[in-house]
Write a protein that holds these residues in place. Sequence first.
Motif, PDB file in Angstrom:
ATOM      1  N   TYR A  98      72.933 -37.894   3.804  1.00 25.71           N
ATOM      2  CA  TYR A  98      73.855 -37.795   4.938  1.00 25.71           C
ATOM      3  C   TYR A  98      73.496 -36.605   5.825  1.00 25.71           C
ATOM      4  N   GLY A  99      73.825 -36.733   7.108  1.00 30.01           N
ATOM      5  CA  GLY A  99      73.633 -35.644   8.063  1.00 30.01           C
ATOM      6  C   GLY A  99      72.177 -35.208   8.119  1.00 30.01           C
ATOM      7  N   PRO A 100      71.927 -33.900   8.101  1.00 31.23           N
ATOM      8  CA  PRO A 100      70.558 -33.396   8.235  1.00 31.23           C
ATOM      9  C   PRO A 100      69.664 -33.817   7.070  1.00 31.23           C
ATOM     10  N   GLU A 114      74.412 -23.178  -2.264  1.00 31.42           N
ATOM     11  CA  GLU A 114      75.877 -23.058  -2.310  1.00 31.42           C
ATOM     12  C   GLU A 114      76.558 -24.003  -1.313  1.00 31.42           C
ATOM     13  N   ASN A 130      75.712 -30.298  -1.232  1.00 31.72           N
ATOM     14  CA  ASN A 130      76.460 -31.093  -2.200  1.00 31.72           C
ATOM     15  C   ASN A 130      75.635 -32.262  -2.716  1.00 31.72           C
ATOM     16  N   HIS A 145      80.609 -34.830  -8.417  1.00 34.60           N
ATOM     17  CA  HIS A 145      79.801 -33.706  -7.961  1.00 34.60           C
ATOM     18  C   HIS A 145      79.041 -33.096  -9.136  1.00 34.60           C
ATOM     19  N   TYR A 198      74.960 -34.520   0.439  1.00 37.83           N
ATOM     20  CA  TYR A 198      75.653 -34.370   1.724  1.00 37.83           C
ATOM     21  C   TYR A 198      75.863 -32.899   2.066  1.00 37.83           C
ATOM     22  N   PRO A 199      76.005 -32.643   3.369  1.00 39.98           N
ATOM     23  CA  PRO A 199      76.153 -31.250   3.832  1.00 39.98           C
ATOM     24  C   PRO A 199      77.575 -30.737   3.603  1.00 39.98           C
ATOM     25  N   PRO A 200      77.871 -29.477   3.996  1.00 40.06           N
ATOM     26  CA  PRO A 200      79.220 -28.944   3.797  1.00 40.06           C
ATOM     27  C   PRO A 200      80.265 -29.833   4.465  1.00 40.06           C
ATOM     28  N   ALA A 201      81.402 -29.962   3.825  1.00 38.79           N
ATOM     29  CA  ALA A 201      82.450 -30.866   4.313  1.00 38.79           C
ATOM     30  C   ALA A 201      83.641 -30.064   4.780  1.00 38.79           C
ATOM     31  N   GLU A 202      83.550 -29.498   5.963  1.00 41.63           N
ATOM     32  CA  GLU A 202      84.690 -28.754   6.492  1.00 41.63           C
ATOM     33  C   GLU A 202      85.653 -29.731   7.142  1.00 41.63           C
ATOM     34  N   GLY A 203      86.925 -29.529   6.892  1.00 43.16           N
ATOM     35  CA  GLY A 203      87.928 -30.378   7.528  1.00 43.16           C
ATOM     36  C   GLY A 203      88.087 -29.988   8.975  1.00 43.16           C
ATOM     37  N   GLY A 204      88.922 -30.724   9.691  1.00 39.57           N
ATOM     38  CA  GLY A 204      88.980 -30.327  11.077  1.00 39.57           C
ATOM     39  C   GLY A 204      90.086 -30.875  11.914  1.00 39.57           C
ATOM     40  N   SER A 205      89.965 -30.545  13.157  1.00 37.36           N
ATOM     41  CA  SER A 205      91.008 -30.851  14.117  1.00 37.36           C
ATOM     42  C   SER A 205      90.954 -32.318  14.501  1.00 37.36           C
ATOM     43  N   THR A 206      91.863 -32.695  15.353  1.00 37.35           N
ATOM     44  CA  THR A 206      91.974 -34.089  15.740  1.00 37.35           C
ATOM     45  C   THR A 206      90.872 -34.475  16.700  1.00 37.35           C
TER      46      THR A 206
END
Lengths: 556, 94
Positions: free
Chosen positions: B8-10, B56, B59, B66, B86-94
């Motif tokens: 996933y991602g990069p 660190e 994932n 995991h 997969y890369p870091p999974a930061e939550g986020g805004s709408t």
Amino acid sequence: MLHATGSLLTIDVGDRSVTTTDIDDELAAFIGGRGVATKLAHDRIPFDADPLGADNRLYFASGPLQQSNMSFTGRMSLTGLSPLTDGLLSSNAGGYLSRNFVATGHSVVEIVGESDELLAIHVTDEGVEFEPVPELEDAGVPAVTDAMNDRHGLESEHLVTIGPAGERVVRFASVMTYDERAFGRGGLGAVMGAKSVKCISFDGDSAPALELPNEDLHMEVHREAATSDDIMRRQGTTNLTEFLNDEFSLPTRYYSELEFEGAADIGGNAVEEKKYEKAACSVCAFACKLPTRDEETGLETEGPEFETVFSFGSNCGVDDVVDVMKSNELCDRYGMDTISCGVTVAAYLAANDEFGNAELVHDLVEQIAFREGDGDLLAEGVARIHDELGVENWAIKGLEHAAHDGRVVQGQGLSYAVANRGGDHMYSTTMIPEYHGKIDPEGTAGKAEHVIRNENLNALRDSGIICQFGVGRAVEDDRFERLFDADFQDLLSVGSRVVELERHFNNQRGFDGEDDWVPYDLPDLESSLQEYYDERGWNDDGTVPADRVDAIAGSD
Amino acid sequence: MAITCDFYGPLREAVGRKTITHDVSTDATVGDVLESIAVDHPELGELLFSDGDLRETMNVSVNSRHVRLQDGLETPVEDGDTVRAYPPAEGGST
Ligand code: SF4
């Protein structure tokens, strides 16, 4: 401990009076932003106030870091009594407002009363002016910006605005700034609408004196933000879509499934293909925002972000990214929270077996904004109408459940249950360590302490104010200490007091442990709730003992 | 034995596609699988590993669990397993 400086400006839109109050003690105890606004709201909004009445108050507040040049600080906080949750709530928005707000010389601007005509309010370092704007009734957010620009040369970075949804007190109406950034959750746009305030501008050249400690760290964070190769800088939060869908959950068709077959068509790569330039918030070099354009239709918007990909995409069964962009654009124009609006539309689709009907989705968004047809019912939000629709209630304490799925990341499920703001993923963000395998996503046992720590940290984040995407990524615990010149545990205690004051206010309105609930089974939930209350020092029924509130520094 | 790996991602950009089905020996670990894919795609190794450990911020899971909750990169894999990175999974805004 670093804290914001600057007075409280109170604007009564009923009698058009303006007062300025010294709040140095409150700022020293609560830093700024959500912290100081929660303290003021707790002490100044009557516990029995009608959220849509004259007694409710709105608090626009900045933190000390809004006077810095550090990335991840282009944010503002807005606090008030929510017509959606019926409790005290804060919402946070990016954009370019914060520096213009600080330049007025105030740290908090409080709006109270009820105007008998639609108003624009202009706040500068020289005073406050009231401008009746009846001709802007029902104007969309960009049209208000155009009008303010034509008349006063004010650009969108000076403005907070409501759309027709706020005027018609749609319970999840947002307050918009910079046209497309939203104080989204909890319907504070309806509070502004009930007060007949269409927009407020902030301008000046009188930022209060403030000495920021360790400014070398600001530059370090800024450099890291500018040179990061993080995927968020290209795809914003939408980069989460596919792997959450495959590995955890992307709630689909009104939460009835955990996986969406069209995730790749509405996720990070699909959104990035529509992105036409970079965008940020004030002074932020991380620049994670997503201006998007569909060349075929000419549709332009900013986003969708991940939560909107869920709410108007998978959860509505819609698998075309342009359709999701369209829903996003409509919500921004009319001033509505994309999560609550999308989830409410999804509830309607579930009731009428219409998943995937994007045309109907867009019609419903319009109808909700103007409270026309079925939109009048939907404008009340899922908690108030699910019985009538004959669907499950996917709102917690009245707030529609976010995408991060508590059925799968169950510490986040516990977090939704206890959050004063209800179904909101930003309140504790406990899902992040669960996604990262730092906590086992299964179960709730032993997780109360994680939820508490994260709630306290996030209340500190919103008081400071630092963007969620900077916390953990660039601002770790030791950097909090240097930024605020304080011990980390003392800083977390500020966050804890904020959560406690919110809880105490809501208790006076009848909230207790019975409201700490989620619409699905979680293992050990009862014992985890007790553990949470015990660790917080609260009563067994989830209420805050009065003596704890009396003991909070600066409380009257 | 055949292991299915999703990126996933990069990480996906580093290997050029979402899914690679990779053959490894019967006593292989998830670290062996990813290192062996990284031979052909060195950028994957740079993104995932630091001094032989999982970074660190990155994932990896085996069968949707995991590896930090298992034996890290030493987690054994079996025929038919699915590995995801997969890369870091930061939550986020709408
Ligand atoms: S990280 Fe993104 S949302 Fe946060 S301040 Fe920077 S540009 Fe705004």
